[in-house]
Design a protein around this motif. Sequence first.
Motif, PDB file in Angstrom:
ATOM      1  N   THR A  96     -39.391  10.781  26.036  1.00  0.00           N
ATOM      2  CA  THR A  96     -40.318  11.414  26.975  1.00  0.00           C
ATOM      3  C   THR A  96     -41.441  12.044  26.166  1.00  0.00           C
ATOM      4  OG1 THR A  96     -38.535  11.905  28.529  1.00  0.00           O
ATOM      5  CG2 THR A  96     -40.569  13.185  28.762  1.00  0.00           C
ATOM      6  N   PHE A  97     -42.662  11.620  26.417  1.00  0.00           N
ATOM      7  CA  PHE A  97     -43.805  12.176  25.703  1.00  0.00           C
ATOM      8  C   PHE A  97     -44.199  13.514  26.315  1.00  0.00           C
ATOM      9  CE2 PHE A  97     -44.003   7.890  24.260  1.00  0.00           C
ATOM     10  CZ  PHE A  97     -44.772   7.866  23.109  1.00  0.00           C
ATOM     11  N   LEU A  98     -44.345  14.508  25.459  1.00  0.00           N
ATOM     12  CA  LEU A  98     -44.891  15.803  25.877  1.00  0.00           C
ATOM     13  C   LEU A  98     -46.381  15.810  25.534  1.00  0.00           C
ATOM     14  CD1 LEU A  98     -42.064  18.030  24.328  1.00  0.00           C
ATOM     15  CD2 LEU A  98     -42.155  17.053  26.637  1.00  0.00           C
ATOM     16  N   ALA A  99     -47.116  16.810  26.012  1.00  0.00           N
ATOM     17  CA  ALA A  99     -48.498  16.959  25.560  1.00  0.00           C
ATOM     18  C   ALA A  99     -48.477  17.113  24.044  1.00  0.00           C
ATOM     19  CB  ALA A  99     -49.142  18.179  26.208  1.00  0.00           C
ATOM     20  N   PRO A 100     -49.471  16.543  23.324  1.00  0.00           N
ATOM     21  CA  PRO A 100     -49.456  16.659  21.859  1.00  0.00           C
ATOM     22  C   PRO A 100     -49.538  18.105  21.384  1.00  0.00           C
ATOM     23  CG  PRO A 100     -51.462  15.553  22.621  1.00  0.00           C
ATOM     24  CD  PRO A 100     -50.574  15.699  23.804  1.00  0.00           C
ATOM     25  N   VAL A 101     -50.143  18.974  22.192  1.00  0.00           N
ATOM     26  CA  VAL A 101     -50.177  20.412  21.890  1.00  0.00           C
ATOM     27  C   VAL A 101     -49.752  21.156  23.146  1.00  0.00           C
ATOM     28  CG1 VAL A 101     -51.662  22.371  21.358  1.00  0.00           C
ATOM     29  CG2 VAL A 101     -52.010  20.235  20.152  1.00  0.00           C
ATOM     30  N   THR A 102     -48.830  22.098  23.000  1.00  0.00           N
ATOM     31  CA  THR A 102     -48.417  22.943  24.121  1.00  0.00           C
ATOM     32  C   THR A 102     -48.600  24.404  23.711  1.00  0.00           C
ATOM     33  OG1 THR A 102     -46.188  22.486  23.296  1.00  0.00           O
ATOM     34  CG2 THR A 102     -46.809  21.433  25.340  1.00  0.00           C
ATOM     35  N   ARG A 103     -48.973  25.223  24.678  1.00  0.00           N
ATOM     36  CA  ARG A 103     -49.175  26.663  24.476  1.00  0.00           C
ATOM     37  C   ARG A 103     -50.167  26.996  23.363  1.00  0.00           C
ATOM     38  NH1 ARG A 103     -43.061  29.098  25.376  1.00  0.00           N
ATOM     39  NH2 ARG A 103     -42.708  28.088  27.381  1.00  0.00           N
ATOM     40  N   PRO A 104     -51.338  26.361  23.350  1.00  0.00           N
ATOM     41  CA  PRO A 104     -52.348  26.761  22.364  1.00  0.00           C
ATOM     42  C   PRO A 104     -52.880  28.153  22.686  1.00  0.00           C
ATOM     43  CG  PRO A 104     -53.324  25.296  23.974  1.00  0.00           C
ATOM     44  CD  PRO A 104     -51.844  25.337  24.280  1.00  0.00           C
ATOM     45  N   ASP A 105     -53.558  28.760  21.729  1.00  0.00           N
ATOM     46  CA  ASP A 105     -54.164  30.062  21.978  1.00  0.00           C
ATOM     47  C   ASP A 105     -55.209  29.953  23.079  1.00  0.00           C
ATOM     48  OD1 ASP A 105     -54.554  32.940  20.913  1.00  0.00           O
ATOM     49  OD2 ASP A 105     -56.604  32.159  20.932  1.00  0.00           O
ATOM     50  N   GLY A 207     -60.666  27.072  39.927  1.00  0.00           N
ATOM     51  CA  GLY A 207     -60.668  25.682  40.354  1.00  0.00           C
ATOM     52  C   GLY A 207     -60.228  24.712  39.266  1.00  0.00           C
ATOM     53  N   LYS A 208     -60.213  25.189  38.025  1.00  0.00           N
ATOM     54  CA  LYS A 208     -59.900  24.330  36.881  1.00  0.00           C
ATOM     55  C   LYS A 208     -58.493  24.542  36.335  1.00  0.00           C
ATOM     56  CE  LYS A 208     -63.916  22.193  36.064  1.00  0.00           C
ATOM     57  NZ  LYS A 208     -64.065  20.760  35.777  1.00  0.00           N
ATOM     58  N   THR A 209     -57.806  25.575  36.794  1.00  0.00           N
ATOM     59  CA  THR A 209     -56.630  25.991  36.017  1.00  0.00           C
ATOM     60  C   THR A 209     -55.335  26.096  36.806  1.00  0.00           C
ATOM     61  OG1 THR A 209     -56.135  27.422  34.127  1.00  0.00           O
ATOM     62  CG2 THR A 209     -56.813  28.521  36.163  1.00  0.00           C
ATOM     63  N   PHE A 210     -55.282  25.461  37.987  1.00  0.00           N
ATOM     64  CA  PHE A 210     -53.990  25.355  38.672  1.00  0.00           C
ATOM     65  C   PHE A 210     -52.978  24.703  37.734  1.00  0.00           C
ATOM     66  CE2 PHE A 210     -56.706  25.564  42.498  1.00  0.00           C
ATOM     67  CZ  PHE A 210     -55.947  26.354  43.348  1.00  0.00           C
ATOM     68  N   ASP A 211     -51.701  25.003  37.941  1.00  0.00           N
ATOM     69  CA  ASP A 211     -50.639  24.355  37.166  1.00  0.00           C
ATOM     70  C   ASP A 211     -50.803  22.829  37.252  1.00  0.00           C
ATOM     71  OD1 ASP A 211     -49.635  26.855  36.665  1.00  0.00           O
ATOM     72  OD2 ASP A 211     -47.881  26.651  37.968  1.00  0.00           O
ATOM     73  N   THR A 212     -50.561  22.166  36.143  1.00  0.00           N
ATOM     74  CA  THR A 212     -50.618  20.691  35.963  1.00  0.00           C
ATOM     75  C   THR A 212     -52.045  20.143  35.906  1.00  0.00           C
ATOM     76  OG1 THR A 212     -50.553  19.897  38.290  1.00  0.00           O
ATOM     77  CG2 THR A 212     -48.421  20.452  37.232  1.00  0.00           C
ATOM     78  N   PHE A 213     -53.064  20.992  35.852  1.00  0.00           N
ATOM     79  CA  PHE A 213     -54.457  20.526  35.899  1.00  0.00           C
ATOM     80  C   PHE A 213     -55.027  20.162  34.530  1.00  0.00           C
ATOM     81  CE2 PHE A 213     -56.699  21.666  40.160  1.00  0.00           C
ATOM     82  CZ  PHE A 213     -55.674  21.090  40.868  1.00  0.00           C
ATOM     83  N   CYS A 214     -54.143  20.028  33.503  1.00  0.00           N
ATOM     84  CA  CYS A 214     -54.655  19.611  32.191  1.00  0.00           C
ATOM     85  C   CYS A 214     -53.685  18.657  31.485  1.00  0.00           C
ATOM     86  CB  CYS A 214     -54.943  20.824  31.307  1.00  0.00           C
ATOM     87  SG  CYS A 214     -55.854  20.429  29.791  1.00  0.00           S
ATOM     88  N   PRO A 215     -53.492  17.441  32.023  1.00  0.00           N
ATOM     89  CA  PRO A 215     -52.709  16.450  31.278  1.00  0.00           C
ATOM     90  C   PRO A 215     -53.404  16.095  29.955  1.00  0.00           C
ATOM     91  CG  PRO A 215     -52.960  15.799  33.584  1.00  0.00           C
ATOM     92  CD  PRO A 215     -53.912  16.934  33.342  1.00  0.00           C
ATOM     93  N   LEU A 216     -52.599  16.010  28.886  1.00  0.00           N
ATOM     94  CA  LEU A 216     -53.114  15.673  27.549  1.00  0.00           C
ATOM     95  C   LEU A 216     -52.231  14.606  26.916  1.00  0.00           C
ATOM     96  CD1 LEU A 216     -53.706  19.188  25.873  1.00  0.00           C
ATOM     97  CD2 LEU A 216     -55.461  17.699  26.844  1.00  0.00           C
ATOM     98  N   GLY A 217     -52.845  13.749  26.065  1.00  0.00           N
ATOM     99  CA  GLY A 217     -52.032  12.821  25.290  1.00  0.00           C
ATOM    100  C   GLY A 217     -52.699  11.456  25.147  1.00  0.00           C
TER     101      GLY A 217
END
Length: 313
Positions: A96-105, A207-217
């Motif tokens: 299962t691929f996770l986002a390449p970076v999680t919990r950045p500053d 409008g940009k930051t609801f949960d799941t609104f930033c898929p990365l990878g």
Amino acid sequence: MLVSCRRLLTALLQAQKWPFQPSRNMRLVQFQAPHLMGPHLGLESGNGGGVINLNAFDPTLPKTMMEFLEQGEATLSVARRALAAQLPVLPRSEVTFLAPVTRPDKVVCVGMNYVDHCKEQNVPVPKEPIIFSKFASSIVGPYDEVILPPESQEVDWEVELAVIIGRKGKHIKATDAMAHVAGFTVAHDVSARDWQMRRNGKQWLLGKTFDTFCPLGPALVTKDSIADPHNLKICCRVNGEVVQSSNTNQMVFKTEELIAWVSQFVTLYPGDVILTGTPPGVGVFRKPPVFLKKGDEVQCEIEELGVIINKVV
């Protein structure tokens, strides 16, 4: 005067040969597998390939990308050794691929940063970067679901090139900026247009930051693996139909200028993500406007970096 100086700097940066010769493709990933405890670091064996477990190759390596990046050259050299070795590859179907970076500053975003996107809106090209942000809690993996919030009826798509910072810095010069970059990945800047454009005092954040609104990878592709990040085809498909298609050469402010600009205001840390803006073709500016609905599938793809696929639920 400021604008002409900036144009001169842009021309100089573009005239310089991209300083990194592509090496064998290093595609760093965070992943999970049923037989492993918790997240692990790996190498994607080519775009769309299986995964080499870096923590099995060297158990002293950290298991998160944040810690990996913080340790700099020491950990990168281990990854390079692993890339050169003939190591077993876990089939893609077993991880299962996770986002390449999680919990950045921080997740820094740039508005109206494509010339063709500005034309689409009939607005002038910005003279300086337009900066906003997403909370890190909006980050999800490359194949995770995007959840439609009940609070919004106008959720839209935006494919973006994301820069991942590899070295801490403040007041970074544009000419030094690439030394602070670890690599690049694909981002989907999911946007609730009602909250971005009309609610919350027209401040963009909610409008940009609801949960799941930033898929990365799917991977952090290191800067030395890319011929030129500012000449990559970039596209977005909704249910198989191409809705955005452009090239990163349309970016108004390139990576170097963005890092120089943002680092005037804030210290950049390893793992920080910069979303560099979206090309034309978003749903809100279509006539009539089109928004995402339950069951839709969004594919965001950038040449050399890969594709992320997110089902809307």
